[in-house]
Design a protein around this motif. Structure first.
Motif, PDB file in Angstrom:
ATOM      1  N   ARG A 166       0.863  -1.175   0.000  1.00 56.05           N
ATOM      2  CA  ARG A 166       0.000   0.000   0.000  1.00 56.05           C
ATOM      3  C   ARG A 166       0.904   1.230   0.000  1.00 56.05           C
ATOM      4  O   ARG A 166       1.809   1.342   0.841  1.00 56.05           O
ATOM      5  N   PHE A 196      -3.369   4.182  -1.868  1.00 56.36           N
ATOM      6  CA  PHE A 196      -4.036   3.081  -2.562  1.00 56.36           C
ATOM      7  C   PHE A 196      -3.233   1.792  -2.452  1.00 56.36           C
ATOM      8  O   PHE A 196      -2.015   1.808  -2.236  1.00 56.36           O
ATOM      9  N   GLU A 200      -4.438  -2.750  -6.853  1.00 61.40           N
ATOM     10  CA  GLU A 200      -5.765  -2.340  -7.301  1.00 61.40           C
ATOM     11  C   GLU A 200      -5.747  -1.203  -8.319  1.00 61.40           C
ATOM     12  O   GLU A 200      -6.807  -0.792  -8.796  1.00 61.40           O
ATOM     13  N   ARG A 201      -4.584  -0.686  -8.655  1.00 57.15           N
ATOM     14  CA  ARG A 201      -4.554   0.456  -9.560  1.00 57.15           C
ATOM     15  C   ARG A 201      -3.325   0.395 -10.455  1.00 57.15           C
ATOM     16  O   ARG A 201      -2.192   0.291  -9.964  1.00 57.15           O
ATOM     17  N   ALA A 202      -3.519   0.469 -11.777  1.00 61.87           N
ATOM     18  CA  ALA A 202      -2.424   0.515 -12.740  1.00 61.87           C
ATOM     19  C   ALA A 202      -2.162   1.973 -13.112  1.00 61.87           C
ATOM     20  O   ALA A 202      -3.051   2.653 -13.622  1.00 61.87           O
ATOM     21  N   LEU A 203      -0.949   2.448 -12.839  1.00 63.20           N
ATOM     22  CA  LEU A 203      -0.589   3.842 -13.090  1.00 63.20           C
ATOM     23  C   LEU A 203       0.758   3.918 -13.790  1.00 63.20           C
ATOM     24  O   LEU A 203       1.634   3.078 -13.588  1.00 63.20           O
ATOM     25  N   CYS A 205       2.298   7.589 -14.000  1.00 65.05           N
ATOM     26  CA  CYS A 205       1.814   8.950 -13.835  1.00 65.05           C
ATOM     27  C   CYS A 205       2.805   9.776 -13.023  1.00 65.05           C
ATOM     28  O   CYS A 205       3.387   9.282 -12.042  1.00 65.05           O
ATOM     29  N   THR A 236       2.877   1.576 -11.571  1.00 68.71           N
ATOM     30  CA  THR A 236       2.327   0.346 -10.993  1.00 68.71           C
ATOM     31  C   THR A 236       1.742  -0.496 -12.124  1.00 68.71           C
ATOM     32  O   THR A 236       0.539  -0.474 -12.372  1.00 68.71           O
ATOM     33  N   GLY A 238      -0.038  -3.178 -14.002  1.00 72.84           N
ATOM     34  CA  GLY A 238      -1.034  -4.142 -13.546  1.00 72.84           C
ATOM     35  C   GLY A 238      -0.545  -5.572 -13.626  1.00 72.84           C
ATOM     36  O   GLY A 238      -0.046  -6.004 -14.669  1.00 72.84           O
TER      37      GLY A 238
END
Length: 280
Positions: A166, A196, A200-203, A205, A236, A238
């Motif tokens: 996290r 987050f 749970e999140r593909a970034l 950025c 991140t 996925g």
């Protein structure tokens, strides 16, 4: 096999590969990996993208189409991230660094760049990797060797284990990428909080004006990241077993850090292993 230098401090271990972009290949505390460890296959293939962390100099992330204008002159540099047409991450990560000092708990590496097709401006870089029983500190400094102001910036590209992670930090804006993986329109972060579960999140950025402290919590360990640079890139992918939180000095495709002749730019990354209960 690329020669590696091993650092030891108490129950902490780290390893550096000077000839492989001055990259870190390992950092563990009490046998627990705090960075993604480079595999034997990645080291044998001399693949910097398979390392635990690598230095970013003289720029970070992408320069669009590997072209830019500076002081009224147009420069074309070598694309290095096929199939993308861009140049990425500078040249430190694909260069061999020299060892100027090696102790049990500290390594000093240097890189002298005279200017070439990869980057037109001369600079000298120094990377200091220092280990204590709970902290890994990487200090990257680059000095402008030109007789004029030149773009020159330092940053860091660490990889962390993704399983159960996290990520938390604070920032003013995020810059979602466009179709060419360059920053699009910025989005204000209303409460400044980014928090987050990595799975749970593909970034991919950039974030601007982060407050210099980030935390990563896993079920069995925790980590605090500190740096004085005020931008960060979060990657991140996925489903991947790793992710990146990269302290950097500028946004992608923005050579916004200018250094005077003989002056330097510095970026320090301090990674502090913490008890699992520390997750603020």
């Amino acid at each position: 096999m690329v020669e590696q230098l091993t650092l030891i401090a108490g129950a902490a271990r780290a390893a550096v590969a000077p000839a492989l972009g001055g990259a870190l290949t390992l950092w563990t505390v009490d046998g627990v990996p705090m960075l993604r460890a480079a595999s034997a296959e990645a080291i044998a293939a001399r693949d910097p993208l398979g390392m635990a962390s690598f230095p970013l100099v003289p720029f970070s992330n992408r320069i669009a189409d590997a072209r830019f204008d500076w002081a009224g002159e147009h420069h074309a540099i070598a694309p290095n991230f096929a199939p993308e047409p861009h140049a990425i991450h500078g040249i430190g990560w694909t260069s061999a660094w020299e060892v100027s000092e090696a102790r049990d708990d500290r390594v000093v590496l240097t890189l002298d760049h005279a200017g070439d097709a990869r980057w037109p401006f001369a600079f000298a870089a120094e990377q200091i990797v220092a280990l204590t029983p709970d902290t890994l500190t990487v200090t990257l400094t680059a000095r402008n060797l030109e007789a004029f102001d030149a773009p020159l910036a330092c940053g860091h590209h660490p990889y962390f284990p993704a399983a159960g992670a996290r990520l938390r930090f604070a920032a003013e804006r995020r810059w979602p990428p466009d179709a060419r993986m360059l920053p699009g329109d910025p989005v204000e972060i209303a409460d400044r909080q980014v928090d987050f579960a990595v799975a749970e999140r593909a970034l991919d950025c950039a974030f601007s004006r982060w407050d210099g402290v980030a935390t990563i919590a896993w079920p069995e360990r925790a980590l605090r990241i500190e740096s004085e640079v005020d931008h960060a890139v979060v990657y991140t992918p996925g489903g991947a077993p790793h992710f990146c939180f990269e302290p950097v000095a500028h946004l992608p495709n923005a050579l916004s850090v200018t250094v005077a002749p003989g002056a330097s730019h510095r970026a320090t990354m301090r990674l502090i292993a913490q008890p699992v209960s520390v997750r603020a």
